[in-house]
Write an enzyme that holds these catalytic residues in place. Structure first.
Site, mmCIF file in Angstrom:
data_model
loop_
_atom_site.group_PDB
_atom_site.id
_atom_site.type_symbol
_atom_site.label_atom_id
_atom_site.label_comp_id
_atom_site.label_asym_id
_atom_site.label_seq_id
_atom_site.Cartn_x
_atom_site.Cartn_y
_atom_site.Cartn_z
ATOM 1 N N GLY A 1 0.792 -1.223 0.000
ATOM 2 C CA GLY A 1 0.000 0.000 0.000
ATOM 3 C C GLY A 1 0.825 1.273 0.000
ATOM 4 C CD GLN B 1 -7.045 -1.016 7.344
ATOM 5 O OE1 GLN B 1 -7.785 -1.925 7.721
ATOM 6 N NE2 GLN B 1 -5.759 -0.988 7.650
ATOM 7 C CB THR C 1 12.876 -10.073 -10.744
ATOM 8 O OG1 THR C 1 14.026 -9.836 -11.544
ATOM 9 C CG2 THR C 1 12.352 -11.471 -11.015
ATOM 10 C CB CYS D 1 2.425 2.347 10.216
ATOM 11 S SG CYS D 1 1.786 1.210 8.971
#
Length: 397
Positions: free
Chosen positions: A73, A182, A240, A327
Site C-alpha cells: 500500500g 482497509q 523481477t 505503523c
C-alpha cells in the site's frame, strides 16, 4: 476465567490463509522461473502473472492492463500521488486535496510534495471522522491536480462517500486517488461506477502475504515510473516480479470479495455488541461514525488509562489489539487521526482499536467484554489522573 487467544488486530495484518498458501507453494520451487525469460519455465510464469492481473481486475471492476503490482500500500500511494503530481505539474497544476487523517503513506508524501512547490489542502473531518463531497468540491480550484482520500480509515474504520467524491472530481476534470487498503474485502468496490482514477491495495490486509500489493491506474492516465530499471509491469515498474506473492494476492482478493454482503451481515452484530459492551464502562467514547464504519472495526477511547498499558494487559490475557495505527504503534504521541476528530490529548492517549475478521465469534466478544472492564478498573486504580478526575467530578467524554 479461562484464558483464550484472540487476534483482534486484522487492520494491522492478517495471516496467510490455507487456500492462498496452497496457491502460492508451487511458485517457490517448482515454478520458479523468471517471467522475463524466454524459455518455457519463464513464459509459464509470465502467463500466470497475466492471469492473476485479470482476476484482480475483475474483483474491482477494472481492466487487466490497469493493474500494476507493487510491494504494498505505501508504495502504491507514493506512486499514485507523486506520479500524478509530476504529470499534472507539467500542465501548471500544483494543488492537491487530501484529508487531515489519512494514512502516513499519504500525508508524508503530500508533505514531501509541499517541500517541492506544491500546495496541499488538508480537509478537516467531522467529529465522526467523515468528509463530504461538498467539502471536496469547495476546495477544488483551477490548478487542482489531484484529490486523494482514503476509502476507509485504518484506525477508526469510517467509510467515506467515495462514489460521490469521485463524481465531483470527474465533473471538474481532477484526478481522484483512493487508498483502499482497509476497504478491500470489506466493502464492494467498482472503480468505474465510483469514478475512481487510481486505487491502492495491499495483500496482507486480506490474507495474502506481506510485501505484495497493487495500484489500479485508469486507462489513459500515464504515471512516470517510481522505480527505474527493467521493463517489468508493462514498462512501468522495474524489478523481477514477486510471482508467489502475485499469485497469492489474486487468490486472496477473490476469496475476500466473494461474499462481502454475507461478511457484513455476520460481523456487524458482533461489532455492535462489542461497542455497546465497552461503552457501558464509565467515561468511554466510540471513535468514528456508529454505522458508516467497517464491519470489523471498533475504536474506543477510555479515560484514565494509557493505551500502551492497556494493550500490554490485554495481551497478557490473550487478546492482541492495537492503540492507533500499527505503523506508528511505537510512538508515544496521540494518534493524529483521533486528534483530527477534536479529541483532547488525555482522551486520545487511551485509545483502543479492535479489528477482526471472518473467524471472529460471539464467544470472542463475550471474552473481550469480560476482560476489558477488569483491566480498566485495575489501570484506573493506579492512575493519579483518574483519581483527580474522580475527586473533582470532571468528565472528559
Amino acid at each position: 476465567m479461562e484464558k483464550r487467544i484472540i487476534y483482534a488486530d486484522h487492520a494491522a495484518t492478517t495471516a496467510v490463509s490455507d487456500e492462498v498458501m496452497q496457491a502460492m507453494l508451487p511458485y517457490f520451487q517448482e515454478h520458479f522461473g523468471n517471467p522475463s525469460s524466454i524459455y518455457a519455465r519463464g513464459r509459464e510464469n509470465e502467463r500466470a502473472i497475466m492471469d492473476a492481473r485479470a482476476r484482480i481486475a475483475a474483483c474491482i471492476g477494472a481492466q487487466p492492463n490497469e493493474i500494476f503490482f507493487t510491494a504494498g500500500g505505501s508504495e502504491s500511494d507514493n506512486w499514485a500521488i507523486k506520479g500524478a503530481a509530476e504529470q499534472m505539474a507539467a500542465q501548471g497544476k500544483r494543488h492537491i486535496i487530501t484529508t487531515a487523517f489519512e494514512h502516513h503513506a499519504v500525508l508524508h508524501t503530500c508533505e514531501f510534495l509541499e517541500k517541492h512547490g506544491f500546495d496541499v489542502t488538508y480537509l478537516p473531518v467531522s467529529p465522526e471522522g467523515l468528509v463530504t463531497a461538498q467539502q471536496v468540491e469547495d476546495a477544488i480550484c483551477e490548478d487542482t491536480a489531484l484529490v486523494t482520500i482514503m476509502y476507509a480509515n485504518n484506525e477508526i474504520g469510517t467509510i467515506q462517500p467515495i462514489a460521490e467524491i469521485g463524481e465531483v472530481c470527474q465533473k471538474h476534470g481532477v484526478l481522484f486517488h483512493t487508498d483502499a487498503v482497509q476497504a478491500i474485502g470489506n466493502v464492494e468496490i467498482n472503480v468505474k461506477e465510483q469514478h475512481i482514477d487510481m486505487l491502492s491495495l495491499s495483500g496482507h490486509k486480506f490474507h495474502a502475504p506481506k510485501g505484495v500489493g497493487a495500484l489500479y491506474v485508469r486507462k489513459g492516465i500515464f504515471l512516470p515510473n517510481l522505480i527505474h530499471g527493467g521493463g517489468q509491469e508493462l514498462g512501468r515498474r522495474a524489478g523481477t516480479e514477486n510471482v508467489p506473492g502475485i499469485i497469492g494476492l489474486a487468490k486472496a482478493i477473490e476469496l475476500a470479495t466473494a461474499d462481502i454482503p454475507g461478511k457484513i451481515a455476520r460481523l456487524t452484530p458482533l461489532r455492535d455488541k462489542l461497542i455497546d459492551g465497552i461503552l457501558k464502562i464509565d467515561q468511554t467514547r466510540l471513535n468514528g461514525d456508529r454505522t458508516q464504519r467497517l464491519c470489523g472495526n471498533v475504536n474506543v477511547s477510555i479515560v484514565g488509562v494509557e493505551g500502551e498499558s492497556l494493550l500490554l494487559m490485554l495481551d497478557n490475557a490473550g487478546i492482541a489489539a492495537s492503540s492507533g495505527s500499527a505503523c506508528t504503534s511505537g510512538s508515544l504521541d496521540p494518534s493524529h487521526v483521533l486528534l483530527s476528530l477534536g479529541l483532547k490529548h488525555e482522551v486520545a492517549h487511551g485509545s483502543l482499536r479492535l479489528s477482526f475478521g471472518e473467524e471472529f465469534t460471539e464467544a470472542d466478544v463475550d471474552y473481550i467484554l469480560e476482560v476489558i472492564p477488569k483491566v480498566v478498573e485495575r489501570l484506573r486504580s493506579m492512575s493519579p489522573m483518574w483519581e483527580t478526575l474522580t475527586k473533582q467530578g470532571i468528565r472528559l467524554v
